[in-house]
Enzyme design. Sequence first.
Site, PDB file in Angstrom:
ATOM      1  N   CYS A 158      10.416  45.638   9.705  1.00 12.35           N
ATOM      2  CA  CYS A 158      10.643  47.177   9.407  1.00 12.35           C
ATOM      3  C   CYS A 158       9.455  47.985   9.637  1.00 12.35           C
ATOM      4  CB  CYS A 158      10.780  47.532   7.722  1.00 12.35           C
ATOM      5  SG  CYS A 158      10.742  48.847   8.003  1.00 12.35           S
TER       6      CYS A 158
ATOM      7  N   CYS B 197      16.121  47.806   7.820  1.00 14.51           N
ATOM      8  CA  CYS B 197      15.381  47.815   7.033  1.00 14.51           C
ATOM      9  C   CYS B 197      15.923  47.688   5.712  1.00 14.51           C
ATOM     10  CB  CYS B 197      14.725  48.265   6.341  1.00 14.51           C
ATOM     11  SG  CYS B 197      13.485  48.296   4.854  1.00 14.51           S
TER      12      CYS B 197
ATOM     13  N   GLU C 268       0.646  -1.491   0.106  1.00  7.01           N
ATOM     14  CA  GLU C 268      -0.584   0.492  -0.367  1.00  7.01           C
ATOM     15  C   GLU C 268       0.695   1.191  -0.163  1.00  7.01           C
ATOM     16  OE1 GLU C 268      -2.343  -0.299   3.762  1.00  7.01           O
ATOM     17  OE2 GLU C 268      -3.205  -2.133   2.985  1.00  7.01           O
TER      18      GLU C 268
ATOM     19  N   CYS D 244      15.004  51.272   3.298  1.00  2.34           N
ATOM     20  CA  CYS D 244      14.422  52.172   3.765  1.00  2.34           C
ATOM     21  C   CYS D 244      15.371  52.448   4.848  1.00  2.34           C
ATOM     22  CB  CYS D 244      12.613  52.729   4.782  1.00  2.34           C
ATOM     23  SG  CYS D 244      12.740  51.942   5.971  1.00  2.34           S
TER      24      CYS D 244
ATOM     25  N   LYS E 175      10.337   4.212   3.071  1.00  2.00           N
ATOM     26  CA  LYS E 175      10.359   5.583   2.812  1.00  2.00           C
ATOM     27  C   LYS E 175      10.984   5.509   2.253  1.00  2.00           C
ATOM     28  CE  LYS E 175       9.811   7.917   7.029  1.00  2.00           C
ATOM     29  NZ  LYS E 175       8.894   7.551   7.991  1.00  2.00           N
TER      30      LYS E 175
ATOM     31  N   LYS F  26       1.802   4.570   1.674  1.00  2.00           N
ATOM     32  CA  LYS F  26       2.091   4.834   2.586  1.00  2.00           C
ATOM     33  C   LYS F  26       1.682   6.701   2.886  1.00  2.00           C
ATOM     34  CE  LYS F  26       5.193   5.522   7.096  1.00  2.00           C
ATOM     35  NZ  LYS F  26       4.843   6.116   7.515  1.00  2.00           N
TER      36      LYS F  26
ATOM     37  N   CYS G  45       7.817  52.851   4.350  1.00  2.00           N
ATOM     38  CA  CYS G  45       8.406  51.702   3.614  1.00  2.00           C
ATOM     39  C   CYS G  45       8.278  51.284   2.508  1.00  2.00           C
ATOM     40  CB  CYS G  45       8.746  50.521   4.211  1.00  2.00           C
ATOM     41  SG  CYS G  45       9.873  49.476   4.335  1.00  2.00           S
TER      42      CYS G  45
ATOM     43  N   TYR H 104      -6.980   2.291   5.957  1.00  2.00           N
ATOM     44  CA  TYR H 104      -6.000   1.210   5.680  1.00  2.00           C
ATOM     45  C   TYR H 104      -6.364  -0.084   6.796  1.00  2.00           C
ATOM     46  CZ  TYR H 104      -3.285   3.804   8.029  1.00  2.00           C
ATOM     47  OH  TYR H 104      -2.565   5.379   9.086  1.00  2.00           O
TER      48      TYR H 104
ATOM     49  N   ASP I 293       0.735  10.005   4.230  1.00  2.00           N
ATOM     50  CA  ASP I 293       1.936  11.149   5.054  1.00  2.00           C
ATOM     51  C   ASP I 293       1.117  12.228   5.544  1.00  2.00           C
ATOM     52  OD1 ASP I 293       3.710  12.379   6.027  1.00  2.00           O
ATOM     53  OD2 ASP I 293       4.732  13.328   4.690  1.00  2.00           O
TER      54      ASP I 293
HETATM   55  S1  IVH Z   1      -0.105   0.359   9.225  1.00  2.00           S
HETATM   56  C1  IVH Z   1       0.297  -1.646  13.061  1.00  2.00           C
HETATM   57  N1  IVH Z   1      -0.464   1.250   6.281  1.00  2.00           N
HETATM   58  O1  IVH Z   1       2.037   5.250   9.216  1.00  2.00           O
HETATM   59  C2  IVH Z   1       0.228  -0.361  11.455  1.00  2.00           C
HETATM   60  N2  IVH Z   1       0.019   2.656   8.149  1.00  2.00           N
HETATM   61  O2  IVH Z   1       5.202   4.966  10.596  1.00  2.00           O
HETATM   62  C3  IVH Z   1      -0.074   0.132  11.457  1.00  2.00           C
HETATM   63  N3  IVH Z   1       0.329   5.338   7.177  1.00  2.00           N
HETATM   64  O3  IVH Z   1       0.578   5.440  12.198  1.00  2.00           O
HETATM   65  C4  IVH Z   1      -0.246   0.777  10.402  1.00  2.00           C
HETATM   66  N4  IVH Z   1      -0.371   4.332   5.614  1.00  2.00           N
HETATM   67  O4  IVH Z   1      -0.201   6.241  10.454  1.00  2.00           O
HETATM   68  C5  IVH Z   1      -0.606   1.702   7.428  1.00  2.00           C
HETATM   69  N5  IVH Z   1      -0.891   2.716   3.990  1.00  2.00           N
HETATM   70  C6  IVH Z   1      -0.732   1.715   5.716  1.00  2.00           C
HETATM   71  C7  IVH Z   1      -0.252   3.864   5.776  1.00  2.00           C
HETATM   72  C8  IVH Z   1      -0.083   3.749   7.320  1.00  2.00           C
HETATM   73  C9  IVH Z   1       0.530   5.958   6.498  1.00  2.00           C
HETATM   74  C10 IVH Z   1       1.577   5.827   8.697  1.00  2.00           C
HETATM   75  C11 IVH Z   1       0.122   5.218   9.967  1.00  2.00           C
HETATM   76  C12 IVH Z   1       1.503   4.536  11.041  1.00  2.00           C
HETATM   77  C13 IVH Z   1       2.391   5.161  10.562  1.00  2.00           C
HETATM   78  C14 IVH Z   1       3.352   4.191  10.678  1.00  2.00           C
END
Ligand code: IVH
Length: 676
Positions: free
Chosen positions: A419, A401, A108, A404, A307, A110, A425, A220, A112
């Site tokens: 300033c 500044c 999946e 001015c 990451k 991740k 200014c 998720y 942010d």
């Molecule tokens: S699974 C027990 N799936 O990443 C594990 N986490 O670094 C549960 N996050 O706290 C997390 N996308 O806030 C999971 N597809 C994804 C995610 C995800 C973002 C975040 C989540 C977690 C953090 C861990």
Amino acid sequence: MDRVRIEELRRQLEYHNRRYYVDNAPEIPDYEFDALMRELQELERRHPEHADPNSPTQRVGSDLTAEFETVRHRYPMLSLGNTYSLEELHEFLERIEREAGETEYVCELKFDGTAISLTYENGELLRAVTRGDGVAGDDVTANVRTIRTVPLRLQGTGWPSYFEIRGEVLMPYASFDKINAEREAAGETLFANPRNAAAGTLKQQSSAVVARRGLDCTLYQLSGDDLPFATHWASLQKAREWGFKISEHARICRTTAEVDAFIAHWDEARRELPVPTDGVVIKVNDFAERRRIGFTSKAPKWAVAYKFKAEQALTRLLSVDFQVGRTGAITPVANLDPVQLAGTTVRRATLHNAEQMALLDIRPGDMVYVEKGGEIIPKITGVELAERPADSRPFEYITTCPECGTPLVRYEGEAKHYCPNQSGCRPQIIGRIIHFIRRKAMDIEGLGEETVELLYENGLLHDLSDLYDLKAPQLAPLPRLGEKSAENIVRSIAASREVPFHRVLFGLGIRFVGETTAKYLAEHFRSLDAVMAATREELEEADEVGAKIAEAIADYFDDAENLRIIGRLREAGVRLEAEERQRASETLAGKAFVISGKFRTHSRDELKELIELHGGRNLAAVSANVDYIVAGENMGPAKLKKAEKLGVKIISEEEFMALITGETPPKEEPKQGKLF
Ligand code: IVH
């Protein structure tokens, strides 16, 4: 029966909401949706006894302020092991295969943002809690209810009567850009990246503000005692059927090569996504297998996050400019040897302020690392000390500044230097005029930055109120203008007299008063005179106005030069009052109200609006002229005492609604019990 209709409308709206926000496949046009919503709002207004926090009408939020309650997670919210190295990821996969043999993974994105846990009971959203320390988090239900992709009631069948679903609250780039542009225009500090913006928004005290911030929520992971699924994949498909937003980009991968391909694809393709991502999460699919693999004290052993590296570039710092904004804020900006980064050529990067420069110990001639902060604004994240010229010396921050020459000042709690020479200014004066004519303020067409500078240099504009004295024959002879443009400009300036008051207020360029705050202020005070007469405490009664903004407003009106400009705008006929609201009835005619405390179903401003809508008047302070005090929770004791002394009638929110609807108020309902 109204009750039946209310239920039907709620079901319909929830369905169409999902079709629009979750499925991206609307079935009815917006105006039909709006009409259904208005009908429901009206019915709920008439029947406060049928109020429901999960009604689609509640998605607009309210300005109720509440300290967040801490709630223990039923299942702790663990973190994930993470790595930046494919090699380590491969070791992880090998370990799993050693323990469990051939394994199916779900890969999946991740996302942010900030983690959230949603609890559903009998198919209805019961609670939304932040991760907190993993054991207990903040109850942010009121705020999460405003996120359109979070179902308030589930669709379909087969959901467990009680379960949790976890995911990420996200701020899409589009929302992020819009909010930061507004904050920049208002001279407010910017959110560093969409993640901070999402987390900050979720902790907002006013859910009405959250509702306007355009958050999104992708889920998720399901948690529950007896979930009827054998695999993670199956649970995600079901959750999607129930109305949750589940990423369509998740894939089942059976080999290391497939996992690698997924990562390689998204390391690039993520740049096209509307929401920020910072990696890929690889999870064992089969629940029985997960149980065998188990957990460490902090994280599951059956999942890992890979990451993405933030893209960096190394380049030489050529020089630093100091920019003076229209509020007088000084921003150091680095001029760089041009370098390619994430698809664009970067020539300049912000250094934010003096502290940031000192922290980096950045020196002239240094080789510096540039990153796109939250993928958007380039920033300098470090210095390559190995390449530092031997004779380099620390930067000396400017003390006067650059425009001015006025000595700079620091305000308490602010990282930037300012300033203070507001009216003398050049970039501040020009900046304020440019801000005033912006599309979102007075919308004066034909006058761009260059023309404003030209008019300023030629002594035709000294401040924004001079705009209304400009005559076409004065403008026409100037370079690049001519008769036609001159006439257009003058016509557009004249038309700006009709711009609604809240945009004028925004256009004044009061520090921290952005577009939204200006709207709240105009809504609350209705005229510039009322804003000017308000004490700081009274200013803070408007939505989104805290001590800092109240002080900036008061400072603005303390300045004689600003008062002179306002006087001239008034003479010029610019709108300094909000338009009268249309009346719905005269039920409250001749009655004066004071609103005090926090309320359960309406915000203070909503109540005030209702009062005016029905012909009543709002007063700020308790006096003998007041007929009713509508009292919520936490009404100030001083007000209470005064009201009792003066014999002013104190009524509840329900009694107030009954005044309007002419119905008997409902009995107090018992409060929702807490589970922990
Ligand atoms: S699974 C027990 N799936 O990443 C594990 N986490 O670094 C549960 N996050 O706290 C997390 N996308 O806030 C999971 N597809 C994804 C995610 C995800 C973002 C975040 C989540 C977690 C953090 C861990």
